[in-house]
Enzyme design. Structure first.
Site, PDB file in Angstrom:
ATOM      1  N   ASP A   1       2.003  -6.239   2.196  1.00  9.56           N
ATOM      2  CA  ASP A   1       0.544  -6.148   2.297  1.00  9.56           C
ATOM      3  C   ASP A   1       0.050  -4.805   1.745  1.00  9.56           C
ATOM      4  O   ASP A   1       0.643  -3.756   1.999  1.00  9.56           O
ATOM      5  CB  ASP A   1       0.151  -6.295   3.771  1.00  9.56           C
ATOM      6  CG  ASP A   1      -1.341  -6.405   3.986  1.00  9.56           C
ATOM      7  OD1 ASP A   1      -1.954  -7.316   3.407  1.00  9.56           O
ATOM      8  OD2 ASP A   1      -1.891  -5.566   4.735  1.00  9.56           O
TER       9      ASP A   1
ATOM     10  N   GLU B   1       1.339  -6.859  -2.823  1.00  8.97           N
ATOM     11  CA  GLU B   1      -0.075  -7.201  -2.946  1.00  8.97           C
ATOM     12  C   GLU B   1      -0.796  -6.019  -3.577  1.00  8.97           C
ATOM     13  O   GLU B   1      -0.822  -4.916  -3.025  1.00  8.97           O
ATOM     14  CB  GLU B   1      -0.707  -7.507  -1.585  1.00  8.97           C
ATOM     15  CG  GLU B   1      -2.172  -7.913  -1.720  1.00  8.97           C
ATOM     16  CD  GLU B   1      -2.953  -7.830  -0.423  1.00  8.97           C
ATOM     17  OE1 GLU B   1      -3.972  -8.532  -0.316  1.00  8.97           O
ATOM     18  OE2 GLU B   1      -2.578  -7.060   0.468  1.00  8.97           O
TER      19      GLU B   1
END
Length: 549
Positions: A221, A285
């Site tokens: 993330d 990401e």
């Protein structure tokens, strides 16, 4: 749907997994399927999807033809941001199940030839994580430096202008210790200090904990957020910001994101995965322009295997713009860097909402025939669209903090539509988010045996891709086309496929580079249609053509 996959299918899938590992990295040929676990399948009757529900649907995923599942966060969390605020990195939240159930899921997935990727959220913890509870207990606590603390500015306000991506400023005053801490998202999500060696050691041990259990990789993330400017300089104002843009884009986040030192961290993460062999996958990401995105492949490709490429999500949906995006991305890739493509995810509007359901079929052909690893967002394969969420049902903290602006992410996170039955077959009770009003028409059961459905199109595209070297690891070459038509060739050895996509509603025509045979159309039943030198396309039609020698 237990009867979808036979034992022979499972054996072939497992053998295919082993074969791919001998030829190329499995993820170069593979297709990843993102599961947002709260919304995939509820097996516990509480309206929230869970691990048991994922296990129930593994046979569907094998039948569909994907190779790996990426599961959004399932770790213990107060759920201020629905799992992206983690209070324990080494367990499973009881809402989703137990560690034993996770181990069972992993075993069942592997038995079927499916790999399992987990979401890793290293930028921030929950404010209820034991580390932060200790860190905020006093300024001299040993864990204090695991987070980012600063004294007030001379005027008593926040140390600088770094924003929260969920609206407002990114600094939260802590009355007890008389300092601010930084949070790039909610105040309940304090950012970790990745310049601290203890943070790195602890978080790499988290990776090892799950790798020891057998997971096949991680999607990391907001990986480009991990390192912040050590001088804590103010970000410059964004001269292009307008009132219709999210508040955090008022500044250019050059000092709190994408710092040069972050690449050392990514390389270290990659090193942890390689302790477990060469087939564990690291995805990052990253929402950055192409030139900065590709830097995350790292020196000598020692960074992320796949820095997520979201440019199809953000693209203007017309042929010339898409062609430029594809060509610029291909040209920017480092030597040996493997591309990847994404159409939708849990943070962005679904593709069928952005371009309409007819064009979403064309988009499916684009996603699954471009060079690189595709990621499918759950429900896109049945043409799910965003769902209007009544104000009283809103869950997303972004929408609650910046209401009525359309930034909320609930609409694309609604429950998977399995059937036309009660609650679309997702749950036996009221689900955590509303079911789409068109679920009776757009669902797995209704589309499974309809050869003209989106689901059948996805399944056919996945099968063709899996059978073809050209469509998986072959070369990509743009083919001249004009107007609303995008065309390109995929080749390897004697295999040559021409993909022609009409991104407009009007019929179109293109001159072919030679004779060919239509293998698949997104619109009409044109299989085996022979072509000489011209192709006529219907509006919103894509075709896959096998070129003849």
């Amino acid at each position: 749907m237990d009867d979808i996959v036979s034992k022979a299918d499972l054996t072939r899938a497992a053998q295919g997994l082993q074969k791919q590992a001998r030829v190329e990295s499995w993820w170069q040929r593979g297709v990843i399927y993102q599961i947002y676990p709260r919304s995939f399948q509820d097996s516990g009757g509480d309206g929230i999807g869970d691990l048991g529900g994922i296990i129930e649907r593994l046979d569907y995923l094998v039948w569909l033809g994907v190779d790996a599942i990426w599961i959004s966060p399932i770790f213990p969390s107060p759920m201020a941001d629905f799992g992206y605020d983690i209070s324990d990195y080494r367990n499973i939240d009881p809402r989703f199940g137990t560690l034993a159930e996770f181990d069972h899921l992993l075993a069942e997935a592997h038995r079927r030839g499916l790999r399992v990727l987990l979401d890793f959220v290293p930028n921030h913890t929950s404010d209820q994580h034991p580390w932060f509870l200790e860190a905020r207990s006093s300024r001299d606590n040993p864990k204090r430096d695991m987070y980012i603390w600063r004294d007030p500015a001379p005027d008593g306000g926040p140390p600088n202008n770094w924003p929260s991506n969920f609206g407002g400023g990114g600094w939260q005053w802590d009355e007890a210790t008389g300092q601010y801490y930084y949070h790039a998202f909610l105040k309940e999500q304090p950012d970790l200090n990745w310049r601290n060696p203890t943070v790195r050691r602890e978080m790499y041990d988290v990776l090892r904990f799950w790798l020891d259990r057998g997971v096949d990789g991680f999607r990391v993330d907001v990986i480009w957020h991990l390192i912040k400017d050590d001088e804590f300089r103010d970000n410059p104002l964004n001269p292009d910001w307008t009132d219709g843009m999210p508040p955090h884009q008022k500044v250019l986040q050059i000092y709190n994101t994408d710092r040069p030192e972050v690449h050392e961290v990514v390389e270290e993460m990659r090193g942890v995965l390689e302790e477990y062999g060469s087939d564990r996958l690291l995805i990052g990401e990253i929402y950055l322009p192409v030139a900065r995105l590709v830097a995350y492949y790292g020196r000598d490709l020692r960074g992320a295997h796949l820095p997520f490429n979201f440019h199809l999500i953000e693209a203007q949906w017309n042929a010339r713009h898409l062609q430029r995006q594809i060509e610029e991305y291909e040209a920017a890739l480092p030597e040996g860097g493997w591309p990847n493509w994404v159409l939708s995810n849990h943070d962005k509007t679904r593709i069928a909402t952005r371009v309409g359901r007819e064009q979403a079929r064309v988009a499916a052909m684009l996603l699954l025939t471009l060079r690189g690893t595709p990621t499918i967002y759950y429900g896109d394969e049945i043409a799910m669209t965003d769902v209007d969420i009544p104000p009283e049902r809103v869950q997303d903290p972004f929408e609650r903090r910046v209401p009525g602006r359309g930034f909320g992410r609930d609409p694309q996170r609604t429950p998977m539509q399995w059937s036309g039955e009660f609650n679309a077959g997702f749950s036996t009770t009221s689900p955590w988010l509303p079911i789409s009003p068109d679920a009776a028409r757009f669902n797995v059961e209704a589309e499974r045996d309809d050869p003209a459905s989106m689901l059948s199109l996805y399944r056919r595209l996945l099968a063709l891709r899996g059978e073809s070297d050209a469509l998986t690891i072959g070369s990509y070459t743009t083919v001249h086309a004009s107007g609303d038509v995008l065309a390109y060739m995929r080749e390897m050895g004697d295999e040559r496929y021409l993909i022609v996509l009409n991104l407009g509603a009007a019929p179109a025509e293109i001159t072919l580079p030679g004779p060919g045979r239509i293998v698949l159309s997104t619109k009409a039943d044109r299989a085996d249609e022979r072509l000489r030198d011209r192709l006529r396309l219907g509006g919103n039609e894509g075709v896959l053509i096998e070129m003849m020698a």
